[in-house]
Design a protein around this motif. Sequence first.
Motif, PDB file in Angstrom:
ATOM      1  N   HIS A  84       2.391  22.146  -2.984  1.00 19.20           N
ATOM      2  CA  HIS A  84       2.853  21.662  -4.275  1.00 19.20           C
ATOM      3  C   HIS A  84       3.239  20.111  -4.010  1.00 19.20           C
ATOM      4  O   HIS A  84       2.934  19.502  -5.010  1.00 19.20           O
ATOM      5  CB  HIS A  84       4.067  22.569  -4.625  1.00 19.20           C
ATOM      6  N   PHE A  85       3.882  19.860  -3.010  1.00 21.14           N
ATOM      7  CA  PHE A  85       4.425  18.609  -2.920  1.00 21.14           C
ATOM      8  C   PHE A  85       3.647  17.728  -1.767  1.00 21.14           C
ATOM      9  O   PHE A  85       3.798  16.537  -1.880  1.00 21.14           O
ATOM     10  CB  PHE A  85       5.926  18.490  -2.452  1.00 21.14           C
ATOM     11  N   ASP A  86       3.096  18.517  -0.875  1.00 21.57           N
ATOM     12  CA  ASP A  86       2.250  17.925   0.179  1.00 21.57           C
ATOM     13  C   ASP A  86       0.841  18.112  -0.253  1.00 21.57           C
ATOM     14  O   ASP A  86       0.081  18.966  -0.245  1.00 21.57           O
ATOM     15  CB  ASP A  86       2.241  18.469   1.432  1.00 21.57           C
ATOM     16  N   LEU A  87       0.212  16.734  -0.664  1.00 20.27           N
ATOM     17  CA  LEU A  87      -1.117  16.800  -1.408  1.00 20.27           C
ATOM     18  C   LEU A  87      -2.232  16.676  -0.452  1.00 20.27           C
ATOM     19  O   LEU A  87      -3.204  16.423  -1.013  1.00 20.27           O
ATOM     20  CB  LEU A  87      -1.153  15.712  -2.464  1.00 20.27           C
ATOM     21  N   ASP A  88      -2.086  16.355   0.896  1.00 22.25           N
ATOM     22  CA  ASP A  88      -3.078  16.262   1.847  1.00 22.25           C
ATOM     23  C   ASP A  88      -3.125  17.572   2.586  1.00 22.25           C
ATOM     24  O   ASP A  88      -2.326  18.013   3.062  1.00 22.25           O
ATOM     25  CB  ASP A  88      -2.882  15.226   2.676  1.00 22.25           C
ATOM     26  N   ALA A  89      -4.318  17.751   3.324  1.00 18.57           N
ATOM     27  CA  ALA A  89      -4.544  18.783   4.127  1.00 18.57           C
ATOM     28  C   ALA A  89      -4.769  18.025   5.509  1.00 18.57           C
ATOM     29  O   ALA A  89      -5.054  16.758   5.594  1.00 18.57           O
ATOM     30  CB  ALA A  89      -6.003  19.419   3.847  1.00 18.57           C
ATOM     31  N   GLU A  90      -4.496  18.965   6.584  1.00 21.59           N
ATOM     32  CA  GLU A  90      -4.520  18.262   7.771  1.00 21.59           C
ATOM     33  C   GLU A  90      -5.039  19.069   8.773  1.00 21.59           C
ATOM     34  O   GLU A  90      -4.904  20.418   8.930  1.00 21.59           O
ATOM     35  CB  GLU A  90      -2.915  18.082   8.306  1.00 21.59           C
ATOM     36  N   LEU A  91      -5.893  18.443   9.907  1.00 24.41           N
ATOM     37  CA  LEU A  91      -6.502  19.265  10.863  1.00 24.41           C
ATOM     38  C   LEU A  91      -6.157  18.482  12.071  1.00 24.41           C
ATOM     39  O   LEU A  91      -6.105  17.284  12.179  1.00 24.41           O
ATOM     40  CB  LEU A  91      -8.043  18.820  10.776  1.00 24.41           C
ATOM     41  N   LYS A  92      -5.683  19.499  12.986  1.00 29.00           N
ATOM     42  CA  LYS A  92      -5.267  19.036  14.275  1.00 29.00           C
ATOM     43  C   LYS A  92      -6.177  19.577  15.435  1.00 29.00           C
ATOM     44  O   LYS A  92      -6.483  20.618  15.370  1.00 29.00           O
ATOM     45  CB  LYS A  92      -3.843  19.318  14.839  1.00 29.00           C
ATOM     46  N   LEU A  93      -6.597  18.556  16.255  1.00 25.60           N
ATOM     47  CA  LEU A  93      -7.687  19.075  17.473  1.00 25.60           C
ATOM     48  C   LEU A  93      -7.048  18.727  18.917  1.00 25.60           C
ATOM     49  O   LEU A  93      -6.567  17.556  18.985  1.00 25.60           O
ATOM     50  CB  LEU A  93      -8.988  18.350  17.273  1.00 25.60           C
ATOM     51  N   TRP A  94      -6.890  19.993  19.449  1.00 26.95           N
ATOM     52  CA  TRP A  94      -6.669  19.571  21.011  1.00 26.95           C
ATOM     53  C   TRP A  94      -7.880  19.626  21.548  1.00 26.95           C
ATOM     54  O   TRP A  94      -8.750  20.345  21.675  1.00 26.95           O
ATOM     55  CB  TRP A  94      -5.782  20.770  21.568  1.00 26.95           C
ATOM     56  N   ILE A  95      -8.311  18.369  22.451  1.00 27.84           N
ATOM     57  CA  ILE A  95      -9.253  18.084  23.255  1.00 27.84           C
ATOM     58  C   ILE A  95      -9.005  18.127  24.715  1.00 27.84           C
ATOM     59  O   ILE A  95      -7.951  17.544  25.309  1.00 27.84           O
ATOM     60  CB  ILE A  95      -9.608  16.674  22.901  1.00 27.84           C
ATOM     61  N   SER A  96      -9.906  18.708  25.392  1.00 27.25           N
ATOM     62  CA  SER A  96      -9.588  19.202  27.077  1.00 27.25           C
ATOM     63  C   SER A  96      -9.306  17.452  27.544  1.00 27.25           C
ATOM     64  O   SER A  96     -10.009  16.590  27.108  1.00 27.25           O
ATOM     65  CB  SER A  96     -11.101  19.369  27.697  1.00 27.25           C
ATOM     66  N   GLY A  97      -8.114  17.359  28.421  1.00 27.31           N
ATOM     67  CA  GLY A  97      -7.970  16.424  28.928  1.00 27.31           C
ATOM     68  C   GLY A  97      -6.998  15.520  28.448  1.00 27.31           C
ATOM     69  O   GLY A  97      -6.432  14.512  28.894  1.00 27.31           O
ATOM     70  N   GLN A  98      -6.731  15.646  27.154  1.00 31.40           N
ATOM     71  CA  GLN A  98      -5.642  15.008  26.269  1.00 31.40           C
ATOM     72  C   GLN A  98      -4.316  15.875  26.215  1.00 31.40           C
ATOM     73  O   GLN A  98      -4.682  16.966  25.840  1.00 31.40           O
ATOM     74  CB  GLN A  98      -6.289  14.356  25.072  1.00 31.40           C
ATOM     75  N   HIS A  99      -3.253  15.267  26.153  1.00 34.06           N
ATOM     76  CA  HIS A  99      -2.088  15.884  26.071  1.00 34.06           C
ATOM     77  C   HIS A  99      -1.629  16.249  24.622  1.00 34.06           C
ATOM     78  O   HIS A  99      -1.205  17.270  24.169  1.00 34.06           O
ATOM     79  CB  HIS A  99      -0.868  15.575  27.004  1.00 34.06           C
ATOM     80  N   GLU A 100      -1.914  15.138  23.832  1.00 28.60           N
ATOM     81  CA  GLU A 100      -1.543  15.128  22.539  1.00 28.60           C
ATOM     82  C   GLU A 100      -2.671  15.798  21.498  1.00 28.60           C
ATOM     83  O   GLU A 100      -3.857  15.265  21.738  1.00 28.60           O
ATOM     84  CB  GLU A 100      -0.814  13.947  22.012  1.00 28.60           C
ATOM     85  N   PRO A 101      -2.533  16.129  20.317  1.00 29.01           N
ATOM     86  CA  PRO A 101      -3.475  16.529  19.573  1.00 29.01           C
ATOM     87  C   PRO A 101      -3.976  15.404  18.908  1.00 29.01           C
ATOM     88  O   PRO A 101      -3.165  14.616  18.601  1.00 29.01           O
ATOM     89  CB  PRO A 101      -2.881  17.558  18.713  1.00 29.01           C
ATOM     90  N   MET A 102      -5.234  15.471  18.424  1.00 29.35           N
ATOM     91  CA  MET A 102      -5.673  14.201  17.320  1.00 29.35           C
ATOM     92  C   MET A 102      -5.505  14.989  16.133  1.00 29.35           C
ATOM     93  O   MET A 102      -5.826  16.103  15.788  1.00 29.35           O
ATOM     94  CB  MET A 102      -7.300  14.067  17.702  1.00 29.35           C
ATOM     95  N   THR A 103      -4.881  14.029  15.034  1.00 31.54           N
ATOM     96  CA  THR A 103      -4.773  14.562  13.887  1.00 31.54           C
ATOM     97  C   THR A 103      -5.685  13.647  12.745  1.00 31.54           C
ATOM     98  O   THR A 103      -5.593  12.598  12.849  1.00 31.54           O
ATOM     99  CB  THR A 103      -3.189  14.349  13.477  1.00 31.54           C
ATOM    100  N   LEU A 104      -6.203  14.383  11.877  1.00 31.00           N
ATOM    101  CA  LEU A 104      -6.889  13.834  10.851  1.00 31.00           C
ATOM    102  C   LEU A 104      -6.383  14.515   9.418  1.00 31.00           C
ATOM    103  O   LEU A 104      -6.272  15.622   9.412  1.00 31.00           O
ATOM    104  CB  LEU A 104      -8.428  14.351  11.102  1.00 31.00           C
ATOM    105  N   GLU A 105      -6.403  13.558   8.359  1.00 32.25           N
ATOM    106  CA  GLU A 105      -5.828  13.965   7.197  1.00 32.25           C
ATOM    107  C   GLU A 105      -7.116  13.917   6.046  1.00 32.25           C
ATOM    108  O   GLU A 105      -8.008  13.009   6.031  1.00 32.25           O
ATOM    109  CB  GLU A 105      -4.568  13.156   6.817  1.00 32.25           C
TER     110      GLU A 105
END
Length: 126
Positions: A84-105
């Motif tokens: 209702h208040f958060d109008l965007d969708a989010e995708l987080k991807l964990w890639i081999s060899g990377q510690h932090e996820p990649m975030t796409l909105e």
Amino acid sequence: MGFFNAILGNAGEMDLADATEELSTILGQGEHIELAYKLVRDMIILTDRRLILIDKQGMTGRKVEYRSIPYKSITMYTVETTGHFDLDAELKLWISGQHEPMTLEFNGSTNVYALQGLLAAKIAGK
């Protein structure tokens, strides 16, 4: 709403024919685009073989970084739908060899269920 989403950094769906024409020089032989999203100049492309992240840099956008991620390199992902208040969708991807996820909105009109379904088929198997 398109300008507002661009300011917020939310990608929206792109016509597959337009994406295919624009990316014909970087697609492999027989490779085809299954989903495409655009954020001002940048693009998120899901083909039958890989995920391509396109970052057009600088004022003119002549310098372009193409990041190609084979589906087998994605170890986990999460999809967050709009609310209702958060109008965007989010995708987080964990890639081999990377510690932090990649975030796409993505903007609220994006069908994140289609995105999630395609990722599930490519990563977990058909």
